[in-house]
Design a protein around this motif. Structure first.
Motif, PDB file in Angstrom:
ATOM      1  N   ARG A 250       0.837  -1.217   0.000  1.00 12.86           N
ATOM      2  CA  ARG A 250       0.000   0.000   0.000  1.00 12.86           C
ATOM      3  C   ARG A 250       0.868   1.262   0.000  1.00 12.86           C
ATOM      4  N   ILE A 251       1.983   1.185   0.683  1.00 12.78           N
ATOM      5  CA  ILE A 251       2.898   2.335   0.686  1.00 12.78           C
ATOM      6  C   ILE A 251       3.365   2.615  -0.739  1.00 12.78           C
ATOM      7  N   ALA A 252       3.733   1.543  -1.462  1.00 11.10           N
ATOM      8  CA  ALA A 252       4.193   1.721  -2.854  1.00 11.10           C
ATOM      9  C   ALA A 252       3.068   2.275  -3.731  1.00 11.10           C
ATOM     10  N   GLU A 253       1.816   1.909  -3.403  1.00 16.79           N
ATOM     11  CA  GLU A 253       0.680   2.429  -4.177  1.00 16.79           C
ATOM     12  C   GLU A 253       0.451   3.915  -3.894  1.00 16.79           C
ATOM     13  N   GLU A 254       0.820   4.324  -2.683  1.00 21.17           N
ATOM     14  CA  GLU A 254       0.586   5.720  -2.278  1.00 21.17           C
ATOM     15  C   GLU A 254       1.763   6.633  -2.574  1.00 21.17           C
ATOM     16  N   ASP A 255       2.964   6.068  -2.473  1.00 23.67           N
ATOM     17  CA  ASP A 255       4.177   6.894  -2.559  1.00 23.67           C
ATOM     18  C   ASP A 255       4.968   6.539  -3.817  1.00 23.67           C
ATOM     19  N   GLU A 256       5.024   7.517  -4.736  1.00 20.86           N
ATOM     20  CA  GLU A 256       5.664   7.278  -6.024  1.00 20.86           C
ATOM     21  C   GLU A 256       7.159   6.951  -5.890  1.00 20.86           C
ATOM     22  N   GLN A 257       7.818   7.644  -4.981  1.00 17.62           N
ATOM     23  CA  GLN A 257       9.253   7.407  -4.782  1.00 17.62           C
ATOM     24  C   GLN A 257       9.510   5.949  -4.432  1.00 17.62           C
ATOM     25  N   ARG A 258       8.646   5.414  -3.594  1.00 19.17           N
ATOM     26  CA  ARG A 258       8.795   4.015  -3.189  1.00 19.17           C
ATOM     27  C   ARG A 258       8.401   3.077  -4.346  1.00 19.17           C
ATOM     28  N   ALA A 286      11.368  -0.194 -20.887  1.00 23.54           N
ATOM     29  CA  ALA A 286      10.577   0.975 -21.301  1.00 23.54           C
ATOM     30  C   ALA A 286       9.083   0.659 -21.183  1.00 23.54           C
ATOM     31  N   ALA A 287       8.702  -0.526 -21.645  1.00 25.73           N
ATOM     32  CA  ALA A 287       7.285  -0.907 -21.611  1.00 25.73           C
ATOM     33  C   ALA A 287       6.793  -1.061 -20.176  1.00 25.73           C
ATOM     34  N   ALA A 288       7.623  -1.649 -19.333  1.00 28.04           N
ATOM     35  CA  ALA A 288       7.204  -1.890 -17.942  1.00 28.04           C
ATOM     36  C   ALA A 288       6.937  -0.563 -17.232  1.00 28.04           C
ATOM     37  N   HIS A 289       7.838   0.397 -17.395  1.00 26.28           N
ATOM     38  CA  HIS A 289       7.666   1.658 -16.666  1.00 26.28           C
ATOM     39  C   HIS A 289       6.519   2.492 -17.253  1.00 26.28           C
ATOM     40  N   ALA A 290       6.340   2.397 -18.567  1.00 26.42           N
ATOM     41  CA  ALA A 290       5.202   3.107 -19.170  1.00 26.42           C
ATOM     42  C   ALA A 290       3.890   2.508 -18.658  1.00 26.42           C
ATOM     43  N   TRP A 291       3.871   1.194 -18.532  1.00 27.61           N
ATOM     44  CA  TRP A 291       2.661   0.520 -18.013  1.00 27.61           C
ATOM     45  C   TRP A 291       2.413   0.939 -16.565  1.00 27.61           C
ATOM     46  N   ALA A 292       3.483   1.031 -15.796  1.00 27.62           N
ATOM     47  CA  ALA A 292       3.355   1.423 -14.386  1.00 27.62           C
ATOM     48  C   ALA A 292       2.772   2.832 -14.262  1.00 27.62           C
ATOM     49  N   ALA A 293       2.990   3.651 -15.282  1.00 27.38           N
ATOM     50  CA  ALA A 293       2.535   5.051 -15.218  1.00 27.38           C
ATOM     51  C   ALA A 293       1.274   5.279 -16.048  1.00 27.38           C
ATOM     52  N   ARG A 297      -0.161   8.307 -12.963  1.00 25.49           N
ATOM     53  CA  ARG A 297       0.666   8.279 -11.749  1.00 25.49           C
ATOM     54  C   ARG A 297       1.453   6.996 -11.740  1.00 25.49           C
ATOM     55  N   TYR A 298       2.730   7.066 -11.433  1.00 25.33           N
ATOM     56  CA  TYR A 298       3.570   5.872 -11.431  1.00 25.33           C
ATOM     57  C   TYR A 298       3.151   4.941 -10.285  1.00 25.33           C
TER      58      TYR A 298
END
Ligand code: NAD
Length: 435
Positions: A250-258, A286-293, A297-298
């Motif tokens: 949940r922290i990772a879902e809330e905090d982009e840095q994490r 590249a695809a993974a990070h684009a999907w995450a965002a 929001r990342y």
């Protein structure tokens, strides 16, 4: 010739001349040179794979053992320079096997090539829209092999870029067991002039999109919480470990840095496997990070939740981990299956097809992340990392073979993580005949 400057014609020299130039110009130490160019066979191979080759980079290759993926026992080849990655993957597999291992899913190998048209009027766009079948026939004629294998053209999408008014033609193509970049680029360039004449526009460029949104694979596990007790740090109950894993999620879902570091931990596993098979790591990342965002929001690519017990574990809660991301990997094509190191990795995996390889990669990513989160919410990750740090200090101090482990253990036991301390310990152990 001044030091550090290679001649302008460097790329036109043959391999031996290039190697000679590098030796003359940079005067590498014997050990440095041996590390990249000792094997002339590999250097010859590198020479036909990339321009201006001088040798090959021997990234450490290891095998994470004990994975159970969709009921199949698997060993995972991993190429990675970071010390704890492979050990952590094997550790995660061992824990997750107590809950039946990982199960996976995945779609078709669908990729999109984009043709960007300027000056295409709405009538041209309309005209193009009615000729989808014609375009499809042309794509499949350019690459008859893909169609013969059950792949090939799967339709197109038209869209307008709001600011530049560029018309984007997205050709959707099933590339079967290939990653597909070359296949898509060939198809796009092959139909470009037909699309130009149908639309009345001019192509600015055409290339695949690495987004690979239709090529997603996923994995999940479901682990009775009690199975975490062995992994719990002293004084921590299994329930508390599970609660903290979910909280970390949940922290990772809330905090982009994490979330970024959470996903980096996932890519530790995925990129190591992708590299071991000599697939395109940059495309996958590249695809993974684009999907995450994708939401704007990342976000973390994996999540952990607690669920009620199952029929087998009545009353006991289950920790569930899930991951899904685009994974454009091939089981052939490019360097995959061509370079002998890639073939070895595929052999270890049992020569999976592209879709199976992608599903395995998703499972490895989840397991890798699980190991990291588990370590973080219990003892922290430094304990494991320092062990490898100690081994490197021992090696740098001159320890070799069995000496490395003995010196590293002494460094860790004495808590003296410095080159001087490692050198001192090595001298002492050798003097005492214990090295
Ligand atoms: P490729 O060009 O080797 O094409 C795959 C080949 O395998 C085709 O000739 C195909 O006919 C053949 N084939 C045989 N059996 C097949 C099967 N069962 N399924 C599918 N094809 C089969 O490789 P590729 O996958 O088209 O392209 C991958 C390469 O392109 C990688 O080296 C990648 O780094 C590079 N590349 C990537 C980008 C990018 O943006 N990601 C751009 C350009 C090039």
């Amino acid at each position: 010739m001044s030091l550090g400057k290679l001649p302008e014609k460097f790329r036109k020299l043959d391999l031996q001349q290039r190697q000679e130039q590098v030796r003359l110009t940079f005067n590498p130490e014997q050990e440095e040179w041996q590390a990249v160019a000792a094997d002339s066979g590999l250097s010859d191979l590198a020479d036909i794979m990339v321009e201006s080759a001088i040798g090959s980079l021997p990234v450490p290759l290891g095998i994470a053992t004990g994975f159970l993926i969709d009921g199949e026992k698997l060993s995972i080849p991993m190429a990675v320079e970071e010390p704890s990655v492979i050990a952590a993957a094997s550790y995660a597999a061992k824990i997750l096997n107590q809950g039946g291992g990982l199960s996976t899913w995945g779609g078709q190998s669908l990729m999109t090539a984009q043709i960007f048209l300027e000056g295409a009027a709405p009538e041209g766009e309309h005209q193009l829209r009615r000729r989808e079948e014609q375009i499809g026939t042309l794509v499949d004629r350019i690459q008859p092999g893909m169609k013969a294998r059950g792949g090939g053209f799967r339709g197109f999408e038209l869209s307008r870029l709001p600011e530049s008014d560029i018309l984007v033609v997205g050709l959707r193509i099933d590339v079967r067991d290939a990653m597909g970049a070359n296949a898509l680029n060939t198809a796009a360039e092959g139909v470009k002039s037909e699309i130009e004449s149908l639309s009345g526009g001019r192509a600015v460029m055409c290339i695949l999109s690495n987004a690979a949104r239709e090529r997603r694979s996923g994995a999940r596990f479901s682990l009775p919480v009690s199975k975490l007790s062995a992994a719990a740090a002293a004084g921590m109950e299994a329930e508390e470990v599970a609660r903290r894993i979910v909280l970390a999620s949940r922290i990772a879902e809330e905090d982009e840095q994490r979330a970024i570091t959470h996903n980096k931990g996932i890519m530790n596993g995925i990129s190591a496997l992708v590299l071991a098979t000599l697939n395109d790591t940059r495309a996958v990342e590249a695809a993974a990070h684009a999907w995450a965002a994708r939401s704007g929001r990342y976000q973390p690519l994996s999540t952990y939740r607690l669920r009620g017990g199952s029929a087998e574990s009545v009353g006991e809660q289950l920790l569930e981990g899930t991951i899904e991301l685009p994974l454009a990997v091939g089981s052939l094509g490019g360097a995959v299956g061509f370079h002998p190191a890639s073939r070895l990795a595929l052999r270890v995996l049992g020569f999976p097809g592209a879709q199976r390889l992608a599903r395995i990669a998703a499972a490895v990513g989840l397991a890798q992340n699980f190991a990291a989160v588990l370590a973080l919410v219990t003892g922290g990750i430094q304990r494991g990392h320092m062990k490898y740090h100690a081994a490197r200090l021992a090696y740098a101090a001159g320890a070799r073979g069995k000496e490395v482990r003995r010196v590293a253990e002494a460094v860790a036991n004495e808590g003296q993580y410095s080159p001087e301390a490692a050198a001192g310990i090595l001298r002492r152990l050798r003097r005492e005949g214990k090295a």
